[in-house]
Design an enzyme around this catalytic site. Structure first.
Site, short mmCIF file in Angstrom:
data_model
loop_
_atom_site.label_atom_id
_atom_site.label_comp_id
_atom_site.label_asym_id
_atom_site.label_seq_id
_atom_site.Cartn_x
_atom_site.Cartn_y
_atom_site.Cartn_z
NE ARG A 141 -2.00 1.85 3.21
CZ ARG A 141 -2.37 1.62 4.46
NH1 ARG A 141 -3.01 0.67 5.18
NH2 ARG A 141 -1.55 2.30 5.23
CD GLU A 160 4.07 4.28 6.07
OE1 GLU A 160 5.25 3.61 6.28
OE2 GLU A 160 2.96 3.78 6.69
CG ASN A 162 2.34 1.10 4.46
OD1 ASN A 162 2.89 1.01 5.76
ND2 ASN A 162 1.36 1.65 3.97
CB SER A 167 -4.14 -3.10 8.14
OG SER A 167 -3.78 -1.90 8.45
CE LYS A 342 7.66 4.82 8.05
NZ LYS A 342 7.21 3.69 8.35
CE LYS A 400 7.58 9.97 8.06
NZ LYS A 400 6.78 9.38 6.79
CD GLU A 404 6.38 0.29 8.08
OE1 GLU A 404 5.44 0.71 7.83
OE2 GLU A 404 7.81 0.64 7.58
N GLY A 405 3.46 0.89 11.68
CA GLY A 405 2.23 0.71 12.65
C GLY A 405 1.81 1.95 13.19
NE ARG A 489 -4.48 5.23 6.90
CZ ARG A 489 -3.13 5.09 7.01
NH1 ARG A 489 -2.83 4.80 8.26
NH2 ARG A 489 -2.17 5.39 6.32
P1 ADP Z 1 3.98 4.48 9.89
O1 ADP Z 1 4.72 3.37 9.29
O2 ADP Z 1 4.00 4.32 11.48
O3 ADP Z 1 2.40 4.19 9.54
P2 ADP Z 1 4.02 6.68 8.51
O4 ADP Z 1 5.04 7.38 7.78
O5 ADP Z 1 2.93 6.35 7.63
O6 ADP Z 1 4.58 5.73 9.64
O7 ADP Z 1 3.74 8.06 9.53
C1 ADP Z 1 2.36 7.89 10.48
C2 ADP Z 1 1.49 9.18 10.24
O8 ADP Z 1 2.15 10.33 10.30
C3 ADP Z 1 0.93 9.36 8.54
O9 ADP Z 1 -0.15 8.43 8.61
C4 ADP Z 1 0.65 10.72 8.68
O10 ADP Z 1 -0.55 11.01 9.10
C5 ADP Z 1 2.00 11.28 9.44
N1 ADP Z 1 3.03 11.77 8.52
C6 ADP Z 1 4.02 11.04 8.14
N2 ADP Z 1 4.69 11.70 7.38
C7 ADP Z 1 4.44 12.83 7.00
C8 ADP Z 1 4.80 13.70 6.38
N3 ADP Z 1 5.81 13.70 5.34
N4 ADP Z 1 3.96 14.98 6.34
C9 ADP Z 1 2.63 15.08 7.09
N5 ADP Z 1 2.35 13.96 7.61
C10 ADP Z 1 3.03 12.80 7.81
MG MG Z 2 1.84 4.81 7.80
#
Ligand code: ADP
Ligand code: MG
Length: 514
Positions: A141, A160, A162, A167, A342, A400, A404-405, A489
């Site tokens: 995803r 990101e 996945n 999920s 990442k 970051k 994940e998660g 979401r």
């Molecule tokens: P995870 O693997 O924990 O899901 P993500 O990279 O998806 O990590 O980050 C979790 C959440 O943080 C995302 O769903 C988003 O809401 C927010 N986020 C992450 N990166 C960004 C970004 N570059 N700009 C704005 N919000 C972000």
């Molecule tokens: Mg995410």
């Protein structure tokens, strides 16, 4: 969710006000219709223990957090996200197959990140034994937010990618169906924003199940097992998973459309239930089946194992290593899981690497166009520059780790203090990413029966399924490659994180606007 929000620009409200204001009678009708539909159609999660005291046999379920209305989303970027998914699938399959590339990153990361090291060690262990399966399945995803600087056209920017336990495919299908139903029966008051062409279909459940089925059939065609009907798919799951119905729908689709059985086991339950033969063939006997049963497993689908919390003892790590060494097709392999780090996303933001995996110029351009700035925090010249950015202009960035998660990131002004609390030698665990600021819109979130109206932002996820074979020369032969539906979401603008399971957001669907 109410209240003023710094950071998120308001979307210029075009003529029709959306969502329309509801009278008390309309609202009551809408919420009761939504609740019954969601419960009846499995748009549900298990309740938290704080909500229910008495729950024998886990008999209770509650409506998943959803939006009352589908959220407006610009049409062109939505279609572009769907259109590039197969290229994204191929990109990550090629990365997962490129051991040398992953090694170059993992050797460094392993020094500072124990979780990455343990996964990489599993690869080294299986490689030394000899991999018994050259096919891999990805149920991926790709997540995006809309970026729309003043006066510019909106575009998708990747949050990101996945590669494990992607999920909400099932709940996203059900919420899109529910919003369409509410529109069809006129539970929503008339608004020009909603019409048939603006509510795109979403069949992620069956598409993801078909992805699993394609691995199952490919395994069966490898031919050592005489009867495909005796094979099954193993779901590796977390104990006490609240988002279990999202997984169950995939199992129901597998049995209904493909006649494929599934078994669900946790990493703790697996050792007692499996036998691996000398040639790597994996057999399974879940505890409810007679003792002499041996079911051959074609495909292992991980909805657990993506984070360190899933491995609470050495036995869990041994189990993951044994499964990896088996002949079953893994979704994903350890290498595919690592490809979703990442760190990989950060390195790909360098055009040289991206063109190595995507030589086609047009494909490269479209994918590159979705990237935002991502920097390492190591001691390379680029990393040192990023360290100053993180300390001096943290308001523009999110930090970051390789996790994940949800719930793992550090945002904006919290970054300097956080970094300073760590030895500098550990900073290279993290990547620094520019914050994407999607325009906020209005919607109402329905969570445990309560309505919260206010400004929200959305994160679009596009699913992809890909089955590939790693050739002896290291090249990749792609057997199946599909875009497999989408997810929106939505979270209140005051929340930095958007995870639904982590309690920050809710599942939504799109109404496309031009
Ligand atoms: P995870 O693997 O924990 O899901 P993500 O990279 O998806 O990590 O980050 C979790 C959440 O943080 C995302 O769903 C988003 O809401 C927010 N986020 C992450 N990166 C960004 C970004 N570059 N700009 C704005 N919000 C972000
Ligand atoms: Mg995410």
């Amino acid at each position: 969710m109410a209240g003023e929000q710094g950071g998120y620009p308001q979307l210029p409200i075009e003529s029709p006000i959306y969502p329309p204001t509801l009278t008390p009678e309309q609202q009551e009708h809408l919420i009761s219709t939504l609740t019954d539909y969601a419960l009846a159609h499995g748009l549900i999660v298990r309740p938290t223990s704080s909500l229910v005291e008495h729950n024998p046999n886990n008999a209770l379920a509650t409506v998943a957090p959803v939006t009352l209305w589908p959220s407006t989303f610009p049409r062109e970027p939505f279609l572009e996200a769907l259109a590039i998914q197969q290229t994204c699938n191929e990109l990550y399959a090629r990365i997962a197959a490129d051991e040398l590339f992953l090694e170059s990153l993992m050797l460094e990361l392993s020094k500072v990140d124990q979780f990455m090291k343990r996964l990489w060690d599993i690869h080294l262990y299986v490689k030394a034994k000899g991999y018994k399966q050259n096919m891999s399945l990805g149920l991926f995803r790709s997540d995006y937010m809309i970026n729309q600087p003043e006066g510019k056209i909106p575009k998708i920017q990747q949050v990101e990618f996945n590669t494990i336990s992607s999920s909400f495919g099932a709940l996203s299908t059900r919420v899109a169906e529910m919003h369409r139903f509410l529109w069809k029966i006129e539970a929503y008051p008339d608004t020009p924003v909603l019409d048939r062409a603006s509510l795109p279909p979403n069949n992620a459940i069956d598409e993801l199940a078909t992805g699993l089925a394609s691995a199952h059939k490919a395994y069966s065609a490898q031919g050592t097992h005489p009867d495909a009907d005796d094979l099954a798919v193993l779901f590796v799951v977390q104990e006490g998973e609240r988002n279990v119905f999202d997984q169950r729908w995939l199992e129901y689709s597998l049995i209904e459309h493909h006649d494929i059985r599934t078994y669900r086991l946790t990493l703790s339950e697996i050792p007692a239930a499996i036998t691996i033969k000398e040639d790597g063939t994996l057999f399974c006997r879940p505890a409810h089946l007679p003792e002499d049963t041996l079911i051959e497993i074609s495909t292992i689908y991980y909805r657990a194992g993506y984070g360190p919390d899933d491995y609470t003892n050495e036995e869990h790590w041994n189990t993951r290593a044994n499964l990896e060494a088996s002949r079953a097709i893994k979704c994903p392999t350890v290498l595919t899981q690592l490809a979703g780090a990442k760190k990989v996303q950060q390195v790909l933001a360098n055009p040289t690497y991206l063109s190595k995996f995507l030589p086609d110029k047009k494909a490269h351009e479209r994918i590159f166009n979705t990237f935002t700035s991502i920097f390492p925090l190591d001691t390379s010249p680029e990393g040192l520059k990023a360290r100053s950015l993180a300390l001096e202009h943290p308001e523009k960035y999110v930090l970051k780790p390789q996790r994940e998660g949800g719930g793992n990131n550090i945002y904006r002004y919290k970054i300097p203090g956080f970094l300073k609390s760590l030895p500098e030698s550990n900073w290279s665990k993290y990547i620094l990413m520019e914050i994407i600021e999607p325009p906020s819109i209005e919607n109402t979130v329905v969570r445990n029966g309560e309505l919260i109206r206010g400004p929200v932002v959305g994160e679009l996820g596009v699913y992809g399924t890909i089955l590939w074979e790693k050739r002896d020369d290291g090249d990749v032969a792609i057997r199946e490659n599909k875009q497999a539906g989408w997810l929106l979401r939505t979270k209140g603008t005051e929340s930095e994180e958007g995870g639904v399971a982590a309690g920050f957001g809710c599942v939504d669907s799109v109404v496309l606007v031009d």
